[in-house]
Design a protein around this motif. Structure first.
Motif, short mmCIF file in Angstrom:
data_model
loop_
_atom_site.label_atom_id
_atom_site.label_comp_id
_atom_site.label_asym_id
_atom_site.label_seq_id
_atom_site.Cartn_x
_atom_site.Cartn_y
_atom_site.Cartn_z
N ALA A 31 0.82 -1.21 0.00
CA ALA A 31 0.00 0.00 0.00
C ALA A 31 0.86 1.26 0.00
O ALA A 31 1.66 1.47 0.90
N THR A 32 0.66 2.08 -1.02
CA THR A 32 1.32 3.37 -1.12
C THR A 32 0.25 4.45 -1.08
O THR A 32 -0.67 4.42 -1.90
N PRO A 33 0.35 5.40 -0.16
CA PRO A 33 -0.67 6.46 -0.13
C PRO A 33 -0.49 7.43 -1.30
O PRO A 33 0.60 7.90 -1.56
N ILE A 34 -1.57 7.70 -1.99
CA ILE A 34 -1.57 8.62 -3.12
C ILE A 34 -2.58 9.71 -2.82
O ILE A 34 -3.79 9.48 -2.87
N ARG A 42 -10.80 17.97 -6.57
CA ARG A 42 -11.33 19.19 -5.97
C ARG A 42 -11.60 20.30 -6.99
O ARG A 42 -12.31 21.26 -6.68
N LEU A 43 -11.07 20.20 -8.20
CA LEU A 43 -11.27 21.25 -9.19
C LEU A 43 -12.74 21.44 -9.49
O LEU A 43 -13.50 20.47 -9.56
N ALA A 117 -14.90 10.02 -5.92
CA ALA A 117 -13.46 9.95 -5.65
C ALA A 117 -12.95 8.52 -5.76
O ALA A 117 -11.85 8.29 -6.27
N GLY A 118 -13.73 7.57 -5.29
CA GLY A 118 -13.31 6.17 -5.34
C GLY A 118 -13.17 5.66 -6.75
O GLY A 118 -12.22 4.93 -7.06
N THR A 119 -14.09 6.04 -7.62
CA THR A 119 -14.00 5.60 -9.02
C THR A 119 -12.75 6.15 -9.68
O THR A 119 -11.98 5.41 -10.31
N LEU A 120 -12.50 7.44 -9.51
CA LEU A 120 -11.32 8.04 -10.12
C LEU A 120 -10.03 7.52 -9.49
O LEU A 120 -9.04 7.27 -10.20
N MET A 121 -10.04 7.29 -8.18
CA MET A 121 -8.84 6.78 -7.51
C MET A 121 -8.56 5.34 -7.96
O MET A 121 -7.40 4.96 -8.17
N LEU A 122 -9.59 4.54 -8.11
CA LEU A 122 -9.40 3.15 -8.56
C LEU A 122 -8.83 3.11 -9.98
O LEU A 122 -7.91 2.33 -10.26
N LEU A 154 -8.05 6.47 -0.47
CA LEU A 154 -9.41 6.97 -0.33
C LEU A 154 -9.69 7.42 1.10
O LEU A 154 -10.32 8.46 1.31
N VAL A 155 -9.20 6.68 2.07
CA VAL A 155 -9.36 7.09 3.47
C VAL A 155 -8.64 8.40 3.73
O VAL A 155 -9.18 9.31 4.37
N LEU A 156 -7.42 8.54 3.22
CA LEU A 156 -6.66 9.78 3.41
C LEU A 156 -7.31 10.96 2.69
O LEU A 156 -7.37 12.07 3.23
N ILE A 157 -7.82 10.73 1.49
CA ILE A 157 -8.49 11.81 0.75
C ILE A 157 -9.77 12.24 1.46
O ILE A 157 -10.07 13.43 1.53
N TYR A 158 -10.50 11.29 2.01
CA TYR A 158 -11.69 11.64 2.78
C TYR A 158 -11.31 12.49 3.99
O TYR A 158 -11.98 13.47 4.31
N GLY A 159 -10.22 12.12 4.65
CA GLY A 159 -9.73 12.91 5.79
C GLY A 159 -9.30 14.31 5.38
O GLY A 159 -9.61 15.29 6.06
N ILE A 160 -8.60 14.42 4.28
CA ILE A 160 -8.17 15.73 3.79
C ILE A 160 -9.38 16.57 3.42
O ILE A 160 -9.44 17.76 3.73
N ASP A 161 -10.36 15.96 2.77
CA ASP A 161 -11.55 16.70 2.38
C ASP A 161 -12.33 17.18 3.60
O ASP A 161 -12.95 18.23 3.56
N SER A 162 -12.27 16.43 4.67
CA SER A 162 -12.94 16.87 5.91
C SER A 162 -12.23 18.08 6.51
O SER A 162 -12.86 18.88 7.19
#
Length: 171
Positions: A31-34, A42-43, A117-122, A154-162
């Motif tokens: 697992a590599t965080p992206i 976000r655009l 976000a999940g679709t684009l991240m996948l 996805l978990v990290l992006i959800y956290g950042i978005d929060s």
């Protein structure tokens, strides 16, 4: 408009710097965080395609320069930029106000945002890890890397978005 542009530039610099550090991390060798993809997610949806392609190319290229990955991230980011609007409208109803939306959990709802976000991240993870492997010899390890990196990112992006909110979204 100028304030939003400055906010996106600051977000771009922070995400690229953090991604350079995160690129050296590999949890359990799979697992590599992206997280730099968050900028593309976000655009604003109504932003011109030329601007989205330019931002996507330079964000991917900046990661490629720091990680010596020879254009792989730029290619994957351009693919994400090309399909992001279609993916957004696959989950959100199309009306006149939707073109001014900045996708986030607060603007479109948590479930819809996670689908978007999940679709684009996948798609991003699938493309980048198969380009890196460039073989079908160890396909199970590649699939494990795709799904583990996808879940972690996805978990990290959800956290950042929060954490990242605009004034308009708080109202």
């Amino acid at each position: 408009m100028a304030k939003t542009t400055v906010q996106f530039i600051i977000l771009f610099v922070i995400l690229v710097l953090v991604q350079v550090i995160f690129s050296k991390i590999m949890l359990f060798n799979v697992a590599t965080p992206i997280i730099f993809i968050y900028l593309l997610l976000r655009l604003p949806i109504g932003l011109s395609l030329n601007a989205v392609f330019t931002i996507a190319f330079f964000s991917g290229l900046s990661i490629d320069v720091f990680n010596d990955t020879q254009g792989m991230n730029a290619l994957a980011c351009l693919l994400i930029a090309a399909i992001r609007t279609k993916v957004f409208y696959a989950f959100v109803t199309h009306d006149e106000e939707s073109s001014a939306i900045i996708p986030s959990c607060k603007s479109i709802g948590t479930g819809t945002y996670l689908k978007y976000a999940g679709t684009l991240m996948l798609i991003y993870c699938f493309l980048i890890f198969f380009i890196q492997a460039f073989t079908f010899q160890n396909v199970l390890l590649t699939i494990a890397r795709i799904f583990c990196s996808f879940a972690l990112s996805l978990v990290l992006i959800y956290g950042i978005d929060s954490l990242v909110n605009t004034r308009r979204e708080k109202r």
